[in-house]
Design a protein around this motif. Structure first.
Motif, PDB file in Angstrom:
ATOM      1  N   GLU A 101      -9.562   1.346  -6.387  1.00  0.00           N
ATOM      2  CA  GLU A 101      -8.106   1.232  -6.636  1.00  0.00           C
ATOM      3  C   GLU A 101      -7.605  -0.321  -7.645  1.00  0.00           C
ATOM      4  O   GLU A 101      -8.542  -0.563  -7.609  1.00  0.00           O
ATOM      5  CB  GLU A 101      -7.830   0.983  -5.049  1.00  0.00           C
ATOM      6  CG  GLU A 101      -8.156  -0.364  -4.117  1.00  0.00           C
ATOM      7  CD  GLU A 101      -7.978  -0.784  -3.310  1.00  0.00           C
ATOM      8  OE1 GLU A 101      -7.359   0.662  -2.026  1.00  0.00           O
ATOM      9  OE2 GLU A 101      -7.961  -1.764  -2.331  1.00  0.00           O
TER      10      GLU A 101
ATOM     11  N   ALA B  15     -14.720   7.461   0.515  1.00  0.00           N
ATOM     12  CA  ALA B  15     -14.418   7.266  -0.534  1.00  0.00           C
ATOM     13  C   ALA B  15     -15.707   6.048  -0.966  1.00  0.00           C
ATOM     14  O   ALA B  15     -16.054   5.252   0.162  1.00  0.00           O
ATOM     15  CB  ALA B  15     -13.533   6.430   0.795  1.00  0.00           C
TER      16      ALA B  15
ATOM     17  N   GLU C 184     -15.941   5.010   4.507  1.00  0.00           N
ATOM     18  CA  GLU C 184     -16.021   4.779   3.351  1.00  0.00           C
ATOM     19  C   GLU C 184     -17.781   4.665   3.217  1.00  0.00           C
ATOM     20  O   GLU C 184     -17.998   4.587   4.001  1.00  0.00           O
ATOM     21  CB  GLU C 184     -15.157   3.427   2.916  1.00  0.00           C
ATOM     22  CG  GLU C 184     -14.491   3.967   2.378  1.00  0.00           C
ATOM     23  CD  GLU C 184     -13.463   2.400   2.323  1.00  0.00           C
ATOM     24  OE1 GLU C 184     -12.477   1.798   2.392  1.00  0.00           O
ATOM     25  OE2 GLU C 184     -13.997   1.627   1.241  1.00  0.00           O
TER      26      GLU C 184
ATOM     27  N   ASP D 165       0.985  -1.361   0.142  1.00  0.00           N
ATOM     28  CA  ASP D 165      -0.244   0.286  -0.118  1.00  0.00           C
ATOM     29  C   ASP D 165       1.105   1.028  -0.110  1.00  0.00           C
ATOM     30  O   ASP D 165       2.174   0.826   0.303  1.00  0.00           O
ATOM     31  CB  ASP D 165      -0.813   0.034   1.447  1.00  0.00           C
ATOM     32  CG  ASP D 165      -1.957  -1.135   0.833  1.00  0.00           C
ATOM     33  OD1 ASP D 165      -2.243  -1.159   0.329  1.00  0.00           O
ATOM     34  OD2 ASP D 165      -1.818  -1.584   2.535  1.00  0.00           O
TER      35      ASP D 165
ATOM     36  N   SER E 111     -11.534   7.669  -4.558  1.00  0.00           N
ATOM     37  CA  SER E 111     -11.452   6.360  -4.530  1.00  0.00           C
ATOM     38  C   SER E 111     -10.614   6.648  -2.441  1.00  0.00           C
ATOM     39  O   SER E 111      -9.881   6.026  -1.886  1.00  0.00           O
ATOM     40  CB  SER E 111      -9.715   6.226  -5.304  1.00  0.00           C
ATOM     41  OG  SER E 111      -9.197   7.539  -4.941  1.00  0.00           O
ATOM     42  N   PHE E 112     -11.041   8.428  -2.039  1.00  0.00           N
ATOM     43  CA  PHE E 112     -10.626   9.318  -1.092  1.00  0.00           C
ATOM     44  C   PHE E 112     -11.555   9.895  -0.172  1.00  0.00           C
ATOM     45  O   PHE E 112     -12.248  10.284  -1.147  1.00  0.00           O
ATOM     46  CB  PHE E 112      -9.601   9.832  -1.150  1.00  0.00           C
ATOM     47  CG  PHE E 112      -7.994   8.966  -0.964  1.00  0.00           C
ATOM     48  CD1 PHE E 112      -7.014   8.030   0.176  1.00  0.00           C
ATOM     49  CD2 PHE E 112      -7.334   9.130  -1.967  1.00  0.00           C
ATOM     50  CE1 PHE E 112      -6.619   7.640  -0.274  1.00  0.00           C
ATOM     51  CE2 PHE E 112      -6.011   8.827  -2.694  1.00  0.00           C
ATOM     52  CZ  PHE E 112      -5.918   7.793  -1.407  1.00  0.00           C
TER      53      PHE E 112
ATOM     54  N   LYS F 170      -4.512   3.778  -4.935  1.00  0.00           N
ATOM     55  CA  LYS F 170      -6.110   4.799  -5.519  1.00  0.00           C
ATOM     56  C   LYS F 170      -5.681   5.362  -6.897  1.00  0.00           C
ATOM     57  O   LYS F 170      -5.542   5.822  -7.584  1.00  0.00           O
ATOM     58  CB  LYS F 170      -6.044   5.786  -4.640  1.00  0.00           C
ATOM     59  CG  LYS F 170      -6.278   5.028  -2.934  1.00  0.00           C
ATOM     60  CD  LYS F 170      -7.393   4.260  -2.736  1.00  0.00           C
ATOM     61  CE  LYS F 170      -7.998   3.615  -1.519  1.00  0.00           C
ATOM     62  NZ  LYS F 170      -6.997   2.673  -1.172  1.00  0.00           N
TER      63      LYS F 170
ATOM     64  N   GLN G 115     -10.292   9.027   5.082  1.00  0.00           N
ATOM     65  CA  GLN G 115     -10.903   7.960   4.582  1.00  0.00           C
ATOM     66  C   GLN G 115     -11.823   6.727   5.657  1.00  0.00           C
ATOM     67  O   GLN G 115     -12.379   5.564   5.853  1.00  0.00           O
ATOM     68  CB  GLN G 115      -9.499   6.361   4.963  1.00  0.00           C
ATOM     69  CG  GLN G 115      -9.839   5.583   3.895  1.00  0.00           C
ATOM     70  CD  GLN G 115      -9.512   6.452   2.446  1.00  0.00           C
ATOM     71  OE1 GLN G 115     -10.154   7.500   1.801  1.00  0.00           O
ATOM     72  NE2 GLN G 115      -9.600   6.129   0.667  1.00  0.00           N
TER      73      GLN G 115
END
Ligand code: SF4
Ligand code: SF4
Lengths: 437, 319
Positions: free
Chosen positions: A283, A57, A107, A26, A75-76, A302, A105
């Motif tokens: 991602e 996200a 989600e 990552d 993506s974030f 991402k 982050q």
């Protein structure tokens, strides 16, 4: 027994040593991401957010109501800084959503049913909502592929584990590190399209992956692992099908016409994650590599992360960079700038140092026949190029220019450095335009 | 370095090359010809060296001068003129006057190659064009200047094919097995490059192994001669070993520019060369079957390329 394969093609140096044994990593939060609203075959998405909005996200930030298309997700979590045209890897500019991550982050996920209540239609709608497209660079919306018309049933599904592009190792690492998701993904696809048999087609250079998948599928009657020759372009859909099933996709047809569906490794894993966990596609795994990179790596990145940030994360350049390629060295696109974002179809970033970034100096063909020998479509590439040079586009068409899969094998070996793809694309553009009008 | 300052090359894929340069290919061809060349020098000493050097120099000089005159880039570094000069020398008799290889080298490059537009555009094999012109113009020197300084007997002294005509006419009897041996290992008659079939085969083997040449051309050529001869009541071994057939099949007929480009086309081309060689040898007074057969098939190459093409992927046979 010799591994199965197709006719033509070429044995390439793998050049995968730098990253094949490095686990996928990552990366830390980038300062901003640029998410293009057009990352698939089909019309672009319209933005669903505005400048200044806070997004989560996995939140859908772009969509259209066309069937052949796929939505785009943030993506974030963070703030939308701008919605503006931004350089894209193809050399054009695409309307993109710029997000500044807030580091929390937070989600959102899609709603998914219990696994025993899954139906084919449910899978298709989840896959669409998750924005999944072919992650091998073709970026064809996956839910469309999963919806074969009744009169053309699918009997076989093939997972493409060839990764025949030199340098790239993302699929290989995913096969080793996400083996179970991969197998589950194949089962979901089999169920969705009602196919009887599933295959893994994997190059024999990936012996470890073959073994792992074989071990985990030993009890599955309807799943077979087929070791394939490490020849380029074995990972081309048509040649994969030919090698495994012996069937040929008609020249102007698609795999569906002969009852086959091919998915690549990354896409299959994305399907599992969407259907099981409700995770939208935000991602992907890619390889940042090449002799021009100090510390090559396989990364989980991402969507929207800029190339310059990835290069920094890999220790920067080794020597002076000469060429930066989106995708692989055989089929990828050379970049003008480091300011382009990673998109769904990005399989790798390859940096070549100055000495390897040669500018070709084409000379007349000496008729050595090498391009004919390697062409996996059994074309005569040199004739096609000659026709295009002489502006005989109709003759190039008759010689099969539209059948060319742009694998680049001819350009790789030509002693006189003929830039085949340049002429071939030129002719294809003219012909496709004519076809439309 | 700031990204803005990067000088990036942007070009179409593929972005790597795994190619053999034309000069590398030519290097291998020269290497393939080396055993036979050395064999020629072993048998004919200074005579062979003189012809080889003059022929190569003439070819290279013609290429350079011609390209200079036309203000084209001078490409003698690609080695193709060297190969042409060497090939021509190898199919000349060792004792020709000095001006024969010089004129030959000139004709090969000028008439055989440059007036068509240079490497890649010529229709006929340049070395064979020169040989054909020399044969027509100075037949005396081309067929009678055999090396006679060595003490060799009647069999070995006569050009094998000339001998064959005489045998056929019942002029004298020959011990064939002995003749085969001479051809295979050392035959100090005929042309510089033909002294030993074995040396030619070694060189040809190198080219096959390096995949510089396509096996289909020599296989078609030699194979069709071997099959056709018995049908016509001729001795196949004799015809394969004699008359520069091996030299022609491995090194002349396989010239890229003047032979077909597709695998099946090449096989057909080879077979065509073999058929015509045998027809010329049996029905005409021409001793030079191989030269004219290859030149004739060179002329057929565009036609073969047009009609003998591989079945394209995803196209069913009938279509
Ligand atoms: S590889 Fe290049 S030189 Fe050889 S036949 Fe093809 S185009 Fe011509
Ligand atoms: S012509 Fe097209 S398909 Fe054939 S080798 Fe070249 S790029 Fe590949």
């Amino acid at each position: 027994m010799r591994p199965r394969t197709f006719e033509g093609g070429i044995y390439l140096l793998g050049r995968k040593e730098a990253t094949q044994n490095k686990p996928i990593e990552d990366i830390p939060l980038p300062p901003e991401v640029v998410i293009p609203l057009h990352q698939h075959v089909g019309p672009p998405c319209d933005p669903l957010v505005q400048k200044g909005d806070r997004v989560l996200a996995g939140q859908k930030i772009g969509d259209t109501d066309t069937f052949i298309s796929a939505p785009i997700h943030a993506s974030f979590s963070g703030e939308v800084k701008a919605i503006e045209p931004h350089p894209y890897f193809t050399g054009t500019e695409v309307l993109s959503v710029v997000v500044v991550p807030d580091g929390v982050q937070e989600e959102v996920r899609l709603e998914v049913p219990d696994q025993d209540k899954l139906t084919p239609d449910r899978v298709r709608s989840i896959v669409r909502e998750a924005g999944i497209v072919g992650l091998s660079g073709t970026v064809f919306p996956t839910h469309v592929k999963l919806s074969p018309p009744k009169e053309r049933p699918i009997d076989s599904v093939i997972i493409n584990g060839c990764e025949c592009e030199p340098y790239l190792t993302g699929d290989y690492r995913s096969m080793l590190e996400s083996t179970e998701s991969l197998i589950v993904g194949l089962k979901i696809i089999l169920m969705t399209v009602g196919a009887k048999k599933g295959y893994f087609g994997i190059g024999v250079d990936k012996a470890e992956a073959i073994k792992r998948i074989e071990d985990l599928t030993a009890r599955e009657q309807n799943i077979e692992v087929v070791p394939l020759d490490t020849k380029y372009p074995q990972g081309s859909e048509r040649h994969l099908i030919k090698a495994i099933l012996g069937r040929e996709v008609p020249r102007d047809g698609v795999p569906m016409d002969i009852g086959v569906l091919v998915q690549n490794v990354a896409t299959t894993i994305a399907i599992t994650q969407a259907v099981r966990e409700g995770k939208p596609l935000m991602e992907r795994v890619l390889t940042v590599t090449g002799p021009g990179i100090k510390n090559p790596k396989n990364l989980k990145v991402k969507i929207g992360t800029l190339v310059k940030y990835l290069i920094e994360r890999c220790g920067g350049f080794e020597g002076e960079p000469g060429k930066i390629i989106f995708g692989g060295v055989m089929r990828g696109e050379a970049q003008f700038s480091l300011d382009v974002p990673v998109v769904k179809g990005s399989q790798g970033i390859v940096v070549l140092p100055k000495e390897m970034a040669e500018i070709s100096s084409p000379r007349p063909c000496v008729r050595c026949g090498r391009c004919v020998k390697v062409c996996p479509m059994s074309l005569i590439p040199t004739f096609i190029v000659t026709y295009v040079m002489e502006d005989k586009i109709d003759e190039a068409n008759a010689a099969g220019v539209l059948e060319c899969i742009e694998c680049g094998a001819c350009g790789l070996i030509c002693p006189t450095e003929i830039p085949f793809i340049q002429y071939i694309r030129f002719a294809k553009n003219i012909l496709l335009k004519e076809r439309k009008t | 370095m700031a990204p803005e300052e990067l000088e990036l090359v942007v070009s179409v894929p593929p972005h790597i090359r795994e190619r053999e340069e034309v000069s590398q290919i030519m290097f291998w061809v020269v290497l393939g010809l080396l055993p036979a060349t050395l064999g020629g020098i072993y048998f004919f000493h200074f005579y062979a060296i003189k012809v080889i050097v003059l022929s190569i120099l003439a070819a290279v000089a013609t290429e350079a001068l011609f390209q200079k005159a036309r203000r084209l880039p001078v490409t003698i570094n690609d080695g193709s003129a060297i190969v042409t000069g060497l090939l021509l020398a190898l199919c000349l008799p060792p004792k020709v006057p000095w001006w024969i290889p010089v004129i030959g080298g000139f004709i090969a490059i000028f008439l055989g190659k440059q007036i068509f537009g240079g490497l890649g555009y010529n229709i006929f094999n340049p070395a064979l064009v020169a040989r054909a012109v020399l044969l027509l113009s100075w037949a005396e020197h081309m067929t009678k200047d055999w090396y006679t300084a060595l003490k060799v007997d009647a069999i070995a002294r006569a050009s094998p094919l000339f001998l064959a005509k005489q045998v056929k006419m019942g002029l004298f009897q020959v011990d064939l097995t002995r003749f085969y041996k001479i051809c295979l290992f050392g035959n100090p008659s005929g042309c510089i490059g033909e002294v030993s079939v074995l040396l030619l085969l070694i060189g040809g083997g190198i080219l096959l192994w390096r995949e510089i040449i396509d096996w289909r051309i020599p296989a078609g050529f030699i194979g069709s001669v071997a099959v056709l001869c018995p049908l016509l009541g001729m001795d196949p071994i004799f015809h394969v070993l004699a008359g520069g057939l091996i030299l022609g099949a491995f090194f002349m007929a396989t010239d890229y520019v003047t032979s077909p480009i597709t695998p099946n086309g090449r096989l057909l081309f080879g077979i065509g060369c073999g058929l015509i060689t045998i027809l010329l040898r049996s029905y005409s007074i021409l001793l030079e079957g191989v030269t004219y057969a290859i030149l004739f098939m060179n002329a057929c190459t565009p036609l073969i390329d047009k009609y003998i093409q591989p079945r394209r992927f995803g196209v069913s046979k009938g279509k």
